[in-house]
Scaffold this motif. Structure first.
Motif, mmCIF file in Angstrom:
data_model
loop_
_atom_site.group_PDB
_atom_site.id
_atom_site.type_symbol
_atom_site.label_atom_id
_atom_site.label_comp_id
_atom_site.label_asym_id
_atom_site.label_seq_id
_atom_site.Cartn_x
_atom_site.Cartn_y
_atom_site.Cartn_z
ATOM 1 N N GLY A 151 0.824 -1.207 0.000
ATOM 2 C CA GLY A 151 0.000 0.000 0.000
ATOM 3 C C GLY A 151 0.851 1.248 0.000
ATOM 4 O O GLY A 151 1.045 1.888 1.030
ATOM 5 N N GLU A 152 1.387 1.610 -1.169
ATOM 6 C CA GLU A 152 2.333 2.724 -1.262
ATOM 7 C C GLU A 152 1.723 3.881 -2.053
ATOM 8 O O GLU A 152 1.081 3.671 -3.076
ATOM 9 N N TYR A 153 1.924 5.091 -1.548
ATOM 10 C CA TYR A 153 1.367 6.311 -2.150
ATOM 11 C C TYR A 153 -0.165 6.281 -2.127
ATOM 12 O O TYR A 153 -0.823 6.941 -2.919
ATOM 13 N N THR A 154 -0.726 5.498 -1.232
ATOM 14 C CA THR A 154 -2.184 5.432 -1.091
ATOM 15 C C THR A 154 -2.689 6.284 0.071
ATOM 16 O O THR A 154 -3.859 6.654 0.098
ATOM 17 N N ASP A 155 -1.817 6.601 1.035
ATOM 18 C CA ASP A 155 -2.329 7.241 2.249
ATOM 19 C C ASP A 155 -2.829 8.658 2.002
ATOM 20 O O ASP A 155 -3.806 9.086 2.622
ATOM 21 N N VAL A 210 -2.579 3.675 -7.740
ATOM 22 C CA VAL A 210 -3.193 3.864 -6.427
ATOM 23 C C VAL A 210 -4.384 2.928 -6.234
ATOM 24 O O VAL A 210 -4.502 2.255 -5.196
ATOM 25 N N VAL A 211 -5.254 2.848 -7.218
ATOM 26 C CA VAL A 211 -6.420 1.972 -7.092
ATOM 27 C C VAL A 211 -5.979 0.511 -7.055
ATOM 28 O O VAL A 211 -6.513 -0.304 -6.296
ATOM 29 N N GLY A 212 -4.962 0.192 -7.843
ATOM 30 C CA GLY A 212 -4.425 -1.170 -7.830
ATOM 31 C C GLY A 212 -3.785 -1.521 -6.504
ATOM 32 O O GLY A 212 -3.951 -2.639 -5.999
ATOM 33 N N ASP A 213 -3.054 -0.590 -5.898
ATOM 34 C CA ASP A 213 -2.397 -0.891 -4.631
ATOM 35 C C ASP A 213 -3.404 -1.005 -3.493
ATOM 36 O O ASP A 213 -3.214 -1.807 -2.568
ATOM 37 N N ALA A 218 4.075 -7.775 -7.547
ATOM 38 C CA ALA A 218 3.178 -7.011 -8.429
ATOM 39 C C ALA A 218 3.116 -5.549 -8.002
ATOM 40 O O ALA A 218 3.051 -4.644 -8.844
ATOM 41 N N GLY A 219 3.161 -5.320 -6.685
ATOM 42 C CA GLY A 219 3.187 -3.941 -6.197
ATOM 43 C C GLY A 219 4.436 -3.212 -6.647
ATOM 44 O O GLY A 219 4.390 -2.027 -6.996
ATOM 45 N N HIS A 220 5.566 -3.929 -6.660
ATOM 46 C CA HIS A 220 6.801 -3.292 -7.122
ATOM 47 C C HIS A 220 6.715 -2.932 -8.601
ATOM 48 O O HIS A 220 7.144 -1.842 -9.015
ATOM 49 N N VAL A 221 6.187 -3.833 -9.389
ATOM 50 C CA VAL A 221 6.058 -3.570 -10.828
ATOM 51 C C VAL A 221 5.226 -2.304 -11.063
ATOM 52 O O VAL A 221 5.558 -1.459 -11.903
#
Length: 395
Positions: free
Chosen positions: A40-44, A282-285, A310-313
């Motif tokens: 969950g990165e750049y989602t906050d 963002v929606v994907g994470d 997948a999050g890294h990609v």
């Protein structure tokens, strides 16, 4: 593997150095940890989901109240003497280097109506700086907790985190979301924190990797690329533009099932290509956080590995906040048999996390170190991420 957490100054040592520095004993010693973010990165800052865990590495503060309006700050980790400030003269964007983080918390507390009449503070931290492990949030939270205790403010952990975030946003000038401060303030031993950053509801998710025969490694690349300067703010602005074009307040309001249609709408509206990519990430994470939660609840921790990769990609290709060193960690670790890996934190350097079988941890760590040597990079730091306690008073 190395472990910076073993180098903590003990409360007794910090008390002694405080007394030597300020000529009187502190009223207590507090600690607040750094963190790694599992997913969950750049989602906050998009009101989304995150899942950090606290590290055993902490910022520690010995503190005593003052009544004369003086704020004196010293760090055992930074060359130089005591930084002396006046609490009634604290102003945003005034500089102060590292001291801006604890000073900003004093400012934020006073702005919120709390009467902070001054303090002497001695800080020491084992959270690696520049590694994307929230060393600044640890400084903020430990300062806030100490002052809340000493001045009888009675602030909850979540309230402390929000004030610490305000200090970093408004005083220091970094437009971060609230995840780092919430992780430092609220995480518990042996758990990851499932945090909804929209309303700050939280759930402590059991994360006992050792019981499963697993280990989570942190690989500190020891690099920070200048490209990251201003890039965080640019991506935040791009996410806000995407939400505006879609007619929603934040990207949290876009369900994953509607992502494809939304991306088509953005493309048709002439949105910048980068905005389309940011929205997709963002929606994907947010969805990946939900996937990992489901897997942990089902006891299928190993199956979370591919979700991390997948999050890294997505961070590499859609958000474009990775770098060659971080990509090499993921590539080398997965090639050596890791279950999954990804960069963690703001990117452009800093750290990656690697989920491995405990029996493979040393082999994978060695493979990453050899890959760095072959590429001509400085040796990375590698240590286990042990889910640890959040901010607390030590003595």
């Amino acid at each position: 593997m190395t472990d910076h957490a073993e180098q903590h100054a003990s409360p007794t040592e910090l008390t002694a150095s405080f007394t030597e520095l300020y000529g009187t004993a502190p009223e207590g010693v507090w600690a607040a940890p750094g963190r790694v973010n599992l997913i969950g990165e750049y989602t906050d800052f998009n009101d989304g989901f995150v899942m950090p865990l606290a590290l055993p590495h902490t910022a520690r503060a010995a503190v005593a109240r003052r009544t004369d309006g003086e704020l004196r700050l010293h760090s055992t980790d930074v060359p130089g003497g005591v930084v002396q400030l006046r609490v009634d003269e604290l102003a945003p964007h005034a500089g102060h280097g590292w001291a801006a983080y604890p000073a900003g918390v004093v400012w934020a507390l006073r702005e919120a109506g709390h009467e902070i009449t001054g303090a002497d503070i001695q800080l020491s931290s084992t959270v690696p700086t520049g590694a994307g492990l929230s060393s600044s949030a640890a400084l903020e939270v430990v300062t806030g907790l100490a002052l809340s205790d000493l001045f009888g403010l009675g602030l909850t952990a979540a309230e402390l985190a929000v004030l610490a975030q305000r200090a970093e946003n408004a005083f220091v000038g970094v437009p971060c979301g609230v995840m780092d401060q919430m992780a430092s303030a609220c995480c518990t031993d042996g758990h990851a924190l499932h945090l909804d950053t929209r309303d700050l509801t939280q759930r402590q998710v059991p994360f006992d990797l050792a019981a499963q025969g697993l280990r989570l490694l942190v690989v500190d690349t020891r690099v920070k690329h200048a490209l990251g300067d201003g890039a965080y703010a640019e991506r935040r602005a791009g996410c806000e533009e995407g939400a505006r074009l879609l007619g929603i307040r934040t990207l949290r309001e876009l369900p994953y099932a509607e992502l494809g249609t939304a991306l088509d709408t953005l493309a048709a509206s002439g949105a910048d290509e980068s905005v389309v990519r940011y929205v997709r990430h963002v929606v994907g994470d947010n969805q990946r956080v939900e996937q990992v939660i489901g897997l942990l609840d089902a006891g299928q921790v190993r199956a979370a590995g591919p979700v991390l990769t997948a999050g890294h990609v997505s961070l590499r290709d859609d958000l474009r906040v990775s770098c060659a060193e971080l990509d090499l960690v993921v590539e080398a670790a997965n090639a050596a048999g890791a279950l999954g890996a990804r960069m963690t934190g703001g990117g452009f350097g800093g750290s990656a996390i690697v989920l491995v079988e405990e029996s493979q941890a040393d082999t994978v760590a060695k493979s990453v170190q050899e890959a760095f040597a072959a590429a001509g990079y400085a040796a990375p730091g590698v240590f286990p991420a042990v889910p640890s306690a959040g901010a607390r008073r030590l003595v």
